[in-house]
Design a protein around this motif. Structure first.
Motif, PDB file in Angstrom:
ATOM      1  N   GLN A 190       0.859  -1.181   0.000  1.00 24.84           N
ATOM      2  CA  GLN A 190       0.000   0.000   0.000  1.00 24.84           C
ATOM      3  C   GLN A 190       0.897   1.233   0.000  1.00 24.84           C
ATOM      4  N   PHE A 191       0.438   2.257  -0.708  1.00 20.08           N
ATOM      5  CA  PHE A 191       1.180   3.519  -0.747  1.00 20.08           C
ATOM      6  C   PHE A 191       0.216   4.622  -0.322  1.00 20.08           C
ATOM      7  N   ALA A 192       0.503   5.273   0.797  1.00 21.03           N
ATOM      8  CA  ALA A 192      -0.425   6.239   1.384  1.00 21.03           C
ATOM      9  C   ALA A 192      -0.024   7.670   1.046  1.00 21.03           C
ATOM     10  N   SER A 193      -1.023   8.543   0.971  1.00 19.57           N
ATOM     11  CA  SER A 193      -0.817   9.967   0.751  1.00 19.57           C
ATOM     12  C   SER A 193      -1.509  10.736   1.867  1.00 19.57           C
ATOM     13  N   LYS A 194      -0.925  11.861   2.276  1.00 18.90           N
ATOM     14  CA  LYS A 194      -1.586  12.670   3.303  1.00 18.90           C
ATOM     15  C   LYS A 194      -2.777  13.427   2.715  1.00 18.90           C
ATOM     16  N   ASP A 195      -2.794  13.594   1.379  1.00 20.66           N
ATOM     17  CA  ASP A 195      -3.918  14.226   0.692  1.00 20.66           C
ATOM     18  C   ASP A 195      -4.664  13.175  -0.123  1.00 20.66           C
ATOM     19  N   PRO A 196      -5.956  13.380  -0.382  1.00 14.93           N
ATOM     20  CA  PRO A 196      -6.712  12.407  -1.190  1.00 14.93           C
ATOM     21  C   PRO A 196      -6.106  12.261  -2.584  1.00 14.93           C
ATOM     22  N   TRP A 197      -6.251  11.056  -3.152  1.00 17.12           N
ATOM     23  CA  TRP A 197      -5.798  10.807  -4.517  1.00 17.12           C
ATOM     24  C   TRP A 197      -6.842  11.294  -5.512  1.00 17.12           C
ATOM     25  N   SER A 228      -1.643  10.949  -9.107  1.00 13.36           N
ATOM     26  CA  SER A 228      -1.576  12.321  -8.601  1.00 13.36           C
ATOM     27  C   SER A 228      -2.560  12.492  -7.456  1.00 13.36           C
ATOM     28  N   ASN A 229      -2.200  13.347  -6.490  1.00 17.46           N
ATOM     29  CA  ASN A 229      -3.166  13.659  -5.441  1.00 17.46           C
ATOM     30  C   ASN A 229      -3.946  14.923  -5.803  1.00 17.46           C
ATOM     31  N   THR A 230      -4.942  15.258  -4.993  1.00 13.96           N
ATOM     32  CA  THR A 230      -5.832  16.371  -5.308  1.00 13.96           C
ATOM     33  C   THR A 230      -5.177  17.736  -5.123  1.00 13.96           C
ATOM     34  N   LYS A 231      -3.956  17.771  -4.597  1.00 14.28           N
ATOM     35  CA  LYS A 231      -3.189  19.015  -4.498  1.00 14.28           C
ATOM     36  C   LYS A 231      -2.327  19.255  -5.739  1.00 14.28           C
ATOM     37  N   GLY A 232      -2.370  18.316  -6.694  1.00 16.03           N
ATOM     38  CA  GLY A 232      -1.594  18.477  -7.916  1.00 16.03           C
ATOM     39  C   GLY A 232      -0.188  17.933  -7.844  1.00 16.03           C
ATOM     40  N   LEU A 233       0.117  17.094  -6.850  1.00 15.53           N
ATOM     41  CA  LEU A 233       1.444  16.477  -6.765  1.00 15.53           C
ATOM     42  C   LEU A 233       1.417  15.153  -7.535  1.00 15.53           C
ATOM     43  N   LEU A 234       2.212  15.107  -8.608  1.00 14.39           N
ATOM     44  CA  LEU A 234       2.264  13.939  -9.489  1.00 14.39           C
ATOM     45  C   LEU A 234       3.405  13.024  -9.050  1.00 14.39           C
ATOM     46  N   TYR A 235       3.128  11.715  -8.951  1.00 12.91           N
ATOM     47  CA  TYR A 235       4.127  10.726  -8.547  1.00 12.91           C
ATOM     48  C   TYR A 235       4.391   9.756  -9.695  1.00 12.91           C
ATOM     49  N   LEU A 236       5.658   9.382  -9.852  1.00 10.59           N
ATOM     50  CA  LEU A 236       6.023   8.226 -10.666  1.00 10.59           C
ATOM     51  C   LEU A 236       6.604   7.190  -9.720  1.00 10.59           C
ATOM     52  N   SER A 294       0.725  22.940 -11.634  1.00  6.58           N
ATOM     53  CA  SER A 294       0.252  24.280 -11.285  1.00  6.58           C
ATOM     54  C   SER A 294      -1.144  24.248 -10.683  1.00  6.58           C
ATOM     55  N   SER A 295      -1.907  23.200 -10.992  1.00  9.01           N
ATOM     56  CA  SER A 295      -3.243  23.011 -10.412  1.00  9.01           C
ATOM     57  C   SER A 295      -3.596  21.532 -10.509  1.00  9.01           C
ATOM     58  N   PRO A 296      -4.549  21.052  -9.730  1.00  6.75           N
ATOM     59  CA  PRO A 296      -4.907  19.625  -9.754  1.00  6.75           C
ATOM     60  C   PRO A 296      -5.402  19.180 -11.128  1.00  6.75           C
ATOM     61  N   LEU A 297      -5.254  17.876 -11.386  1.00 10.43           N
ATOM     62  CA  LEU A 297      -5.665  17.351 -12.677  1.00 10.43           C
ATOM     63  C   LEU A 297      -7.176  17.154 -12.749  1.00 10.43           C
TER      64      LEU A 297
END
Length: 575
Positions: free
Chosen positions: A68-75, A90-98, A112-115
C-alpha cells in the motif's frame, strides 16, 4: 393443477435469478474506503487501484495484498502505467508521482493546479495531464516539464490519444480539437453535441457519443463521415466499445445497448433493463460486463443474453477485463472483487482507456499491423513496392525520391511508418546509406524510432553502427531500446568493443527490466559468435550481474548459460 404449475415455474424462475445474483467472486480484498479509480493491470497481472482512504493498493492476481502507498492528501481518481511499467498517480493538491511496481518513488512533479480526468501516456512516453484550469501540462519521462497548452474552453471528458501520438480533446462549447505530439493544433471542428464518450477505431476513425444520444464518425483529417441518432431515449451515450471484428457497441445511460457496423448501421439492440452506474468492459469474445444502478454487475452477450449477475449492497464504480482471464471490479462497498470471466487483451473504456494499463492509447492490434492493413488497400504504396522489387536500380531511386518529398511534408510524421516500411525494403537491397533515416531517429515516436533502428541493422555498415550506439545511449523507451539492441546484435562486428559497452550500459540503466536484459543477452551471443570472443570486459561483468541480479529465472538462466559458455571455451576479451 394450474396453480401448482405456476408455483413450480415461479420457484424455478426465482432459483435461476438467485443463482445469477450470487455469481461467486474468485476473491475479495477489503480496502479502507470506497474504490475511486478503475483498476489498472500491471505486466505480471497485479492489480492497482485507489481507495477513498488515501491509499494506492497493489494486489496480486491471487488476491493477496502486495503493498500500500499512502498519501496525506486524497488521490485523484485515475492511475496509469507507462510503457516501461511505472505507475503514474496524482493527489488532489496536484502532486504527481512516478512509482516503480514495488511502490517506490522515482520522482515527483508539482502541477500548477490539480488534474481533471485521466492521465494519458504518449507513444514517446510523455505524460499528458489536463488540469482544472483548462490547461494541458506535458511532463517528460524523467519528470521535467516539456510544454503546456491553454485550452479555449473546458473539456467535456478526458482527452484521448491515437497510436501515432495524435490527441483529440472535446470541449464544452461543442468543439473537437486535434493536436499533434508537440501540442500544435492540427484542426478543430464543431460537433453535434457535448461529447460524453470517445473511442478510436480502425484506420484512425474517431467515434464520439453525445449528450443527446447521437453517434458521429470523424476521419483523421477532421471530416465528419456520418452522424446518427442511436439512443431511442435521447440519453447520453455513456460508453463506446470496439469489438474484435470492428463492430461498434454503444451503451446509453439507461442501459440500452446498440451494436453497429463501422458505417453506423444498427445491427441489433438489447437492454440491461437497468440504468448504468459506472464504467464497464468488453471481452475479446464479445461479452459486456457492466455495473448497474441496482447494485449489480451484469455479464451480457451482444445478443442480449444475461450470462450472470453479481449483487452487492452498494453500487459498483467500474469493471475491468484482463488477459488473466479475470474480471476486476471496485465500488462503494470498499471491496475490490475478482471474478472468472472471458479474457480481454485490451479494454475499451468510455474515454478510450483502451488497454489494461490505462495509458489512454487506442488499440489497433499492434501499431504496424494497423499500417500493414492500410498498405494492402493503398495503391500508391503497392505501386512503390513493385518498383522496389523490380529489376535494376531505377525504380528504387524513384521510391527514394518519393521518400525525400515525404520528409519535407509538414505532416511528415503521419506518413513516417509508410516511408520507413519502404526504406526497409530498399535497405535489404543494399542501396541506401544511414543519412536517409536520421529524421526517423530524431522524433518523439518510439515505434517509428524502433523501425528506424531496424533499418540501420539491416544496412549494417559502420555508419549505422555508430548511429545505433549513440541512439542507445539516449533512448528511454523500452520497446525502442530493445529494437536498438537487436539491431546492434544483428550487425555483430564490434572491432572496438563499443557495441558491448553501450548494451552493457543500457542494461545497467534499466535494472530489473527483463525485456531489455534478454535482448542484451541475445545481442551478446551474436557479438561473441561474430567476433569469436567477447569484445569488452563489460560484457562479462554485465552477464555476471544478470545471472545474480533481481531478474526472472529465465533471464538469469540465459545469462548464466552464455557466461559459462564463454568461460568453458576460454574465450579471452579483446584488449
Amino acid at each position: 393443477m394450474k396453480r401448482h404449475r405456476f408455483l413450480i415455474f415461479f420457484l424455478l424462475l426465482n432459483s435461476f435469478a438467485f443463482s445469477q445474483a450470487n455469481h461467486t467472486p474468485l476473491w475479495r480484498v477489503v480496502t479502507g474506503g470506497r474504490i475511486l479509480s478503475q483498476p489498472v493491470i500491471g505486466p505480471e497481472g497485479n492489480v492497482y487501484t485507489i481507495s477513498e482512504d488515501r491509499k494506492l493498493y497493489s494486489v496480486s492476481p491471487q488476491g493477496e495484498m502486495r503493498w500500500q502507498f499512502a498519501s496525506k492528501d486524497p488521490w485523484s481518481e485515475t492511475i496509469a502505467l507507462t510503457s516501461d511499467n511505472k505507475i503514474i498517480i496524482s493527489n488532489t493538491k496536484g502532486l504527481l508521482y512516478l512509482l516503480d511496481l514495488n511502490g517506490n518513488i522515482i520522482w515527483t512533479y508539482k502541477l500548477s493546479s490539480p488534474l481533471r480526468g485521466d492521465i494519458l501516456v504518449s507513444p514517446a512516453g510523455q505524460i499528458w495531464i489536463t488540469t482544472i484550469e483548462d490547461s494541458i501540462i506535458v511532463i517528460s519521462p524523467n519528470g521535467q516539464l516539456s510544454f503546456s497548452i491553454q485550452l479555449p474552453n473546458k473539456p467535456s471528458i478526458s482527452p484521448v490519444m491515437d497510436y501515432d501520438g495524435t490527441m483529440y480533446i472535446s470541449l464544452n462549447n461543442k468543439q473537437l480539437l486535434s493536436l499533434n505530439s508537440w501540442g500544435k493544433r492540427r484542426w478543430s471542428i464543431t460537433i453535434p453535441g457535448i461529447t460524453t464518450s470517445l473511442v478510436i477505431g480502425n484506420k484512425g476513425i474517431l467515434y464520439l457519443g453525445t449528450d443527446q444520444g447521437s453517434l458521429t464518425a470523424i476521419g483523421k483529417g477532421g471530416e465528419i463521415l456520418w452522424s446518427h441518432k442511436i439512443s431511442d431515449n435521447n440519453l447520453p451515450l455513456k460508453q463506446l466499445f470496439i469489438s474484435m471484428n470492428n463492430q461498434l457497441i454503444s451503451l446509453d445511460q439507461s442501459g440500452e445497448i446498440s451494436v453497429l457496423s463501422s458505417k453506423g448501421n444498427i445491427i441489433k439492440k438489447t437492454s440491461l433493463m437497468s440504468d448504468v452506474s459506472g464504467y464497464g468492459s468488453l471481452s475479446d469474445s464479445g461479452i459486456l460486463y457492466i455495473p448497474t444502478s441496482d447494485y449489480q454487475i451484469k455479464a451480457i452477450s451482444l445478443d442480449g443474453v444475461i450470462l450472470w449477475t453479481y449483487l452487492s449492497d452498494r453500487p459498483f464504480q467500474s469493471v475491468m477485463t484482463t488477459p488473466g482471464p479475470i474480471i476486476v471490479a471496485g465500488g462503494s462497498d470498499w471491496i475490490l472483487y475478482a471474478f472468472k470471466g472471458e479474457p480481454s487483451t485490451f479494454t475499451s473504456w468510455s474515454v478510450l482507456r483502451s488497454d489494461s494499463s490505462n495509458t489512454g492509447l487506442s488499440h489497433r492490434n499492434g501499431f504496424f499491423t494497423y499500417y500493414d492493413e492500410y498498405f494492402k488497400d493503398n495503391p500508391q504504396y503497392q505501386y512503390y513496392k513493385k518498383l522496389i522489387h523490380s529489376t535494376g536500380d531505377t525504380g528504387k531511386w524513384q521510391v527514394l525520391s518519393y521518400i525525400e518529398e515525404t520528409l519535407q511534408d509538414p505532416e511528415w510524421i503521419q506518413k513516417m511508418p509508410y516511408a520507413t516500411s519502404l526504406l526497409i525494403d530498399i535497405a535489404r537491397e543494399g542501396l541506401i546509406n544511414p543519412n536517409y533515416h536520421k529524421k526517423r531517429i530524431d522524433n518523439d515516436f518510439p515505434l517509428t524510432r524502433g523501425k528506424a533502428y531496424e533499418l540501420l541493422g539491416v544496412i549494417g555498415n559502420i555508419g549505422c553502427r555508430d548511429y545505433l550506439i549513440d541512439a542507445l545511449n539516449h533512448e528511454y523507451d523500452t520497446s525502442a531500446i530493445v529494437s536498438c539492441i537487436n539491431a546492434l546484435g544483428s550487425i555483430g562486428h564490434d572491432y572496438d568493443g563499443g557495441i558491448s559497452r553501450s548494451i552493457s550500459q543500457a542494461i545497467k540503466r534499466n535494472t530489473e527490466n527483463d525485456q531489455i536484459a534478454q535482448s542484451g543477452i541475445q545481442a551478446f551471443r551474436q557479438i561473441v559468435a561474430y567476433n569469436g570472443r567477447p569484445t569488452d570486459s563489460m560484457m562479462l561483468d554485465s552477464l555476471a550481474n544478470l545471472f545474480q541480479g533481481p531478474y526472472l529465472p529465465h533471464t538469469r538462466a540465459l545469462a548464466l548459460s552464455l557466461f559459462e559458455e564463454i568461460k568453458k571455451n576460454n574465450l579471452n576479451v579483446f584488449n
